[in-house]
Design a protein around this motif. Structure first.
Motif, PDB file in Angstrom:
ATOM      1  N   LYS A 136      75.969  22.864  46.371  1.00  0.00           N
ATOM      2  CA  LYS A 136      77.402  22.943  46.083  1.00  0.00           C
ATOM      3  C   LYS A 136      78.166  21.819  46.766  1.00  0.00           C
ATOM      4  CE  LYS A 136      81.465  25.913  46.236  1.00  0.00           C
ATOM      5  NZ  LYS A 136      82.235  24.806  45.774  1.00  0.00           N
ATOM      6  N   THR A 137      77.881  21.558  48.037  1.00  0.00           N
ATOM      7  CA  THR A 137      78.601  20.491  48.739  1.00  0.00           C
ATOM      8  C   THR A 137      78.256  19.125  48.155  1.00  0.00           C
ATOM      9  OG1 THR A 137      76.900  20.457  50.469  1.00  0.00           O
ATOM     10  CG2 THR A 137      78.885  21.744  50.907  1.00  0.00           C
ATOM     11  N   THR A 138      77.012  18.938  47.736  1.00  0.00           N
ATOM     12  CA  THR A 138      76.614  17.687  47.101  1.00  0.00           C
ATOM     13  C   THR A 138      77.333  17.518  45.764  1.00  0.00           C
ATOM     14  OG1 THR A 138      74.439  17.784  48.156  1.00  0.00           O
ATOM     15  CG2 THR A 138      74.659  16.331  46.269  1.00  0.00           C
ATOM     16  N   LEU A 160      79.927  14.575  44.818  1.00  0.00           N
ATOM     17  CA  LEU A 160      79.702  13.732  43.645  1.00  0.00           C
ATOM     18  C   LEU A 160      80.901  13.759  42.707  1.00  0.00           C
ATOM     19  CD1 LEU A 160      75.975  14.511  42.832  1.00  0.00           C
ATOM     20  CD2 LEU A 160      76.926  12.239  43.239  1.00  0.00           C
ATOM     21  N   ALA A 161      81.534  14.916  42.569  1.00  0.00           N
ATOM     22  CA  ALA A 161      82.709  15.028  41.705  1.00  0.00           C
ATOM     23  C   ALA A 161      83.861  14.182  42.244  1.00  0.00           C
ATOM     24  CB  ALA A 161      83.132  16.482  41.583  1.00  0.00           C
ATOM     25  N   ALA A 162      83.949  14.071  43.554  1.00  0.00           N
ATOM     26  CA  ALA A 162      85.030  13.307  44.167  1.00  0.00           C
ATOM     27  C   ALA A 162      84.723  11.814  44.247  1.00  0.00           C
ATOM     28  CB  ALA A 162      85.314  13.842  45.565  1.00  0.00           C
ATOM     29  N   ARG A 163      83.475  11.466  44.575  1.00  0.00           N
ATOM     30  CA  ARG A 163      83.131  10.067  44.860  1.00  0.00           C
ATOM     31  C   ARG A 163      82.301   9.374  43.790  1.00  0.00           C
ATOM     32  NH1 ARG A 163      81.661   9.595  51.214  1.00  0.00           N
ATOM     33  NH2 ARG A 163      83.352  10.848  52.022  1.00  0.00           N
ATOM     34  N   GLU A 164      81.589  10.092  42.984  1.00  0.00           N
ATOM     35  CA  GLU A 164      80.683   9.587  41.940  1.00  0.00           C
ATOM     36  C   GLU A 164      79.370   9.035  42.482  1.00  0.00           C
ATOM     37  OE1 GLU A 164      82.460   7.644  38.255  1.00  0.00           O
ATOM     38  OE2 GLU A 164      83.873   7.094  39.840  1.00  0.00           O
ATOM     39  N   ARG A 194      66.263   7.398  52.760  1.00  0.00           N
ATOM     40  CA  ARG A 194      67.592   7.482  52.146  1.00  0.00           C
ATOM     41  C   ARG A 194      67.500   7.405  50.629  1.00  0.00           C
ATOM     42  NH1 ARG A 194      71.568   5.112  56.430  1.00  0.00           N
ATOM     43  NH2 ARG A 194      70.203   5.286  58.222  1.00  0.00           N
ATOM     44  N   PHE A 195      68.480   8.024  49.994  1.00  0.00           N
ATOM     45  CA  PHE A 195      68.549   7.956  48.537  1.00  0.00           C
ATOM     46  C   PHE A 195      70.001   7.979  48.086  1.00  0.00           C
ATOM     47  CE2 PHE A 195      67.994  12.412  49.643  1.00  0.00           C
ATOM     48  CZ  PHE A 195      68.896  13.087  48.849  1.00  0.00           C
ATOM     49  N   VAL A 196      70.208   7.506  46.862  1.00  0.00           N
ATOM     50  CA  VAL A 196      71.554   7.396  46.294  1.00  0.00           C
ATOM     51  C   VAL A 196      71.594   8.179  44.988  1.00  0.00           C
ATOM     52  CG1 VAL A 196      73.295   5.799  45.388  1.00  0.00           C
ATOM     53  CG2 VAL A 196      71.873   5.124  47.335  1.00  0.00           C
ATOM     54  N   LEU A 197      72.649   8.995  44.836  1.00  0.00           N
ATOM     55  CA  LEU A 197      72.871   9.764  43.622  1.00  0.00           C
ATOM     56  C   LEU A 197      74.163   9.310  42.949  1.00  0.00           C
ATOM     57  CD1 LEU A 197      72.091  13.396  44.865  1.00  0.00           C
ATOM     58  CD2 LEU A 197      70.565  11.838  43.661  1.00  0.00           C
ATOM     59  N   TYR A 198      74.194   9.407  41.615  1.00  0.00           N
ATOM     60  CA  TYR A 198      75.371   9.004  40.843  1.00  0.00           C
ATOM     61  C   TYR A 198      75.664  10.043  39.775  1.00  0.00           C
ATOM     62  CZ  TYR A 198      78.236   6.385  37.498  1.00  0.00           C
ATOM     63  OH  TYR A 198      79.226   5.981  36.649  1.00  0.00           O
ATOM     64  N   LEU A 199      76.941  10.423  39.666  1.00  0.00           N
ATOM     65  CA  LEU A 199      77.406  11.310  38.610  1.00  0.00           C
ATOM     66  C   LEU A 199      78.752  10.790  38.141  1.00  0.00           C
ATOM     67  CD1 LEU A 199      77.012  13.886  36.935  1.00  0.00           C
ATOM     68  CD2 LEU A 199      78.251  15.113  38.716  1.00  0.00           C
ATOM     69  N   GLN A 200      78.791  10.240  36.932  1.00  0.00           N
ATOM     70  CA  GLN A 200      80.017   9.629  36.412  1.00  0.00           C
ATOM     71  C   GLN A 200      81.069  10.688  36.112  1.00  0.00           C
ATOM     72  OE1 GLN A 200      79.448   6.859  33.259  1.00  0.00           O
ATOM     73  NE2 GLN A 200      81.594   6.814  32.717  1.00  0.00           N
ATOM     74  N   LYS A 201      82.301  10.397  36.511  1.00  0.00           N
ATOM     75  CA  LYS A 201      83.431  11.281  36.213  1.00  0.00           C
ATOM     76  C   LYS A 201      83.726  11.228  34.719  1.00  0.00           C
ATOM     77  CE  LYS A 201      85.970  10.872  40.535  1.00  0.00           C
ATOM     78  NZ  LYS A 201      87.233  10.433  41.141  1.00  0.00           N
ATOM     79  N   LYS A 202      84.297  12.304  34.211  1.00  0.00           N
ATOM     80  CA  LYS A 202      84.682  12.344  32.799  1.00  0.00           C
ATOM     81  C   LYS A 202      85.846  11.403  32.522  1.00  0.00           C
ATOM     82  CE  LYS A 202      81.970  15.875  31.788  1.00  0.00           C
ATOM     83  NZ  LYS A 202      80.623  15.506  31.919  1.00  0.00           N
TER      84      LYS A 202
END
Length: 99
Positions: free
Chosen positions: A34-36, A40-44, A80-88
């Motif tokens: 949930k925190t992740t 992601l929703a805030a920062r992408e 380390r790793f990097v995640l990406y979730l594009q905002k609508k």
């Protein structure tokens, strides 16, 4: 699904990011997911770290969190790793990504 060129642009953007969360010896539970997802929703684009005491490797943690949050794994280097979730709407990174 990200192309290799898009992944390269996101890797360059993630280079200067600080680690926002750490995966420790506990499991990847609902609270971490949930925190992740909220981050992601805030920062992408976020960078995370897996501690040595964790039962997960960085690749395993990245894949598990990406599947749980609907995001994409951009890169995994060491712990380390990097995640990406594009905002609508109003995506910060969409104009930078080649199509």
């Amino acid at each position: 699904m990200l192309t290799s060129k898009q992944r390269a642009v996101l890797r360059a953007q993630a280079n200067g990011l600080e680690v926002v969360f750490q995966v420790g010896k506990g499991e990847i539970d609902e609270a971490l997911i949930k925190t992740t997802a909220d981050c992601l929703a805030a920062r992408e684009l976020i960078k995370m770290k897996v501690l040595e005491t964790s039962a997960y490797t960085a690749r395993e943690a990245a894949e598990a969190l990406a599947a749980a949050t609907g995001s994409e794994v951009v890169q995994v280097i060491g712990s380390r790793f990097v995640l990406y979730l594009q905002k609508k709407k109003d995506s910060k990174y969409a104009p930078l990504l080649p199509r």
